[in-house]
Design a protein around this motif. Sequence first.
Motif, mmCIF file in Angstrom:
data_model
loop_
_atom_site.group_PDB
_atom_site.id
_atom_site.type_symbol
_atom_site.label_atom_id
_atom_site.label_comp_id
_atom_site.label_asym_id
_atom_site.label_seq_id
_atom_site.Cartn_x
_atom_site.Cartn_y
_atom_site.Cartn_z
ATOM 1 N N TYR A 25 0.974 -1.185 0.301
ATOM 2 C CA TYR A 25 0.046 -0.176 0.212
ATOM 3 C C TYR A 25 0.757 1.152 -0.071
ATOM 4 O O TYR A 25 1.918 1.638 0.761
ATOM 5 C CB TYR A 25 -0.860 0.055 1.235
ATOM 6 C CG TYR A 25 -1.657 1.235 1.554
ATOM 7 C CD1 TYR A 25 -2.620 1.841 0.624
ATOM 8 C CD2 TYR A 25 -0.885 2.207 2.514
ATOM 9 C CE1 TYR A 25 -3.422 2.874 0.812
ATOM 10 C CE2 TYR A 25 -1.793 3.334 2.766
ATOM 11 C CZ TYR A 25 -2.848 3.850 2.137
ATOM 12 O OH TYR A 25 -3.573 4.796 2.153
ATOM 13 N N SER B 85 -3.692 6.577 -1.066
ATOM 14 C CA SER B 85 -5.181 6.397 -1.314
ATOM 15 C C SER B 85 -5.705 7.928 -0.978
ATOM 16 O O SER B 85 -5.312 8.738 -0.143
ATOM 17 C CB SER B 85 -5.950 5.536 -0.571
ATOM 18 O OG SER B 85 -5.933 5.534 0.801
ATOM 19 N N VAL C 186 -8.318 1.341 5.115
ATOM 20 C CA VAL C 186 -7.107 0.463 4.818
ATOM 21 C C VAL C 186 -7.103 -0.408 6.282
ATOM 22 O O VAL C 186 -7.163 0.216 7.392
ATOM 23 C CB VAL C 186 -5.565 1.066 5.060
ATOM 24 C CG1 VAL C 186 -4.441 0.317 4.880
ATOM 25 C CG2 VAL C 186 -5.666 2.158 3.661
ATOM 26 N N LEU D 157 -8.472 -3.117 1.197
ATOM 27 C CA LEU D 157 -8.641 -1.850 0.813
ATOM 28 C C LEU D 157 -10.065 -1.953 0.495
ATOM 29 O O LEU D 157 -10.571 -2.591 -0.564
ATOM 30 C CB LEU D 157 -8.068 -1.565 -0.387
ATOM 31 C CG LEU D 157 -6.363 -1.571 -0.172
ATOM 32 C CD1 LEU D 157 -5.625 -1.157 -1.469
ATOM 33 C CD2 LEU D 157 -5.846 -0.904 1.028
ATOM 34 N N ALA E 232 -6.915 4.074 -4.803
ATOM 35 C CA ALA E 232 -5.767 3.544 -3.800
ATOM 36 C C ALA E 232 -4.662 3.295 -5.085
ATOM 37 O O ALA E 232 -4.668 2.961 -6.254
ATOM 38 C CB ALA E 232 -5.837 2.501 -3.164
ATOM 39 N N VAL F 127 -0.893 0.946 -5.145
ATOM 40 C CA VAL F 127 -0.223 0.004 -4.396
ATOM 41 C C VAL F 127 1.118 -0.135 -5.371
ATOM 42 O O VAL F 127 1.068 -0.180 -6.467
ATOM 43 C CB VAL F 127 -0.990 -1.182 -4.589
ATOM 44 C CG1 VAL F 127 -2.118 -0.967 -3.564
ATOM 45 C CG2 VAL F 127 -1.135 -1.766 -5.828
#
Length: 238
Positions: free
Chosen positions: A108, A111, A117, A140, A146, A148
């Motif tokens: 992660y 976001s 989260v 998520l 978001a 990643v």
Amino acid sequence: MKATIAGTTMPILELTLDAGEKIVAEGGDVAWMSPGFALDTSTVHGTGGQGGFMSGLKRVLGGAQLFLTEYTAPSQGGLVAFAAQLPGTIRQLDVDAADSFMVQAGAYSASTAGVEVSVGLQKKLGAGIFGGAGVIFQKLTGNGTAWVQLAGEITEYDLPAGQSLLIHPGHLALFEAGMDLQFTSVKGIKNKFFGDSLFLAEIHGPGRIWLQSMTPAKLAAAIEPYLPDRSSGSSSNS
């Protein structure tokens, strides 16, 4: 808000925000930003505005940081950037009620404020594997966007209902949250942690999975022989 992913093997996520727009990330992960951002570090951010300290503590137990930081752009707007920690790629995910995701801990990056989260799965696999931490996935959910970080080259599969795939847990980077994930030992493959069996993740369709060619554990093992021997260095200086 405008998101740009720049670079190749070590990409950069650049987020250009208009006045008052907010972005959330784990504390300390920012690489650079323009002046004027208001920073608010809290256990609440990234949890849909709920959970507070206990929600943050669960993130710690799941291998993440206790605090998430919210970046609010100033009146003239601004830029905030996050750098990949391993060679690989940065992917953007659209999160809503129909699309929630499970991502391997550490992947992660950031976001929008409406994404929650949390710890989705934590599985102990043995004393030696993954540094003793086992397999940890963050979940998520919520509504927003978001980003990643996935390591190495990425292969995606769409598994239909009734089909499954056996995967080394470190290579399973990301999958749709509704998929069934189990762990199984496969006999006949010698493994130094489990004797004559190899421990694999078995994921069942329907759903999409993202597999990464690199794992942090394998990267660490590859470079370990080239690192200075601290114990021998300290003894020679005495």
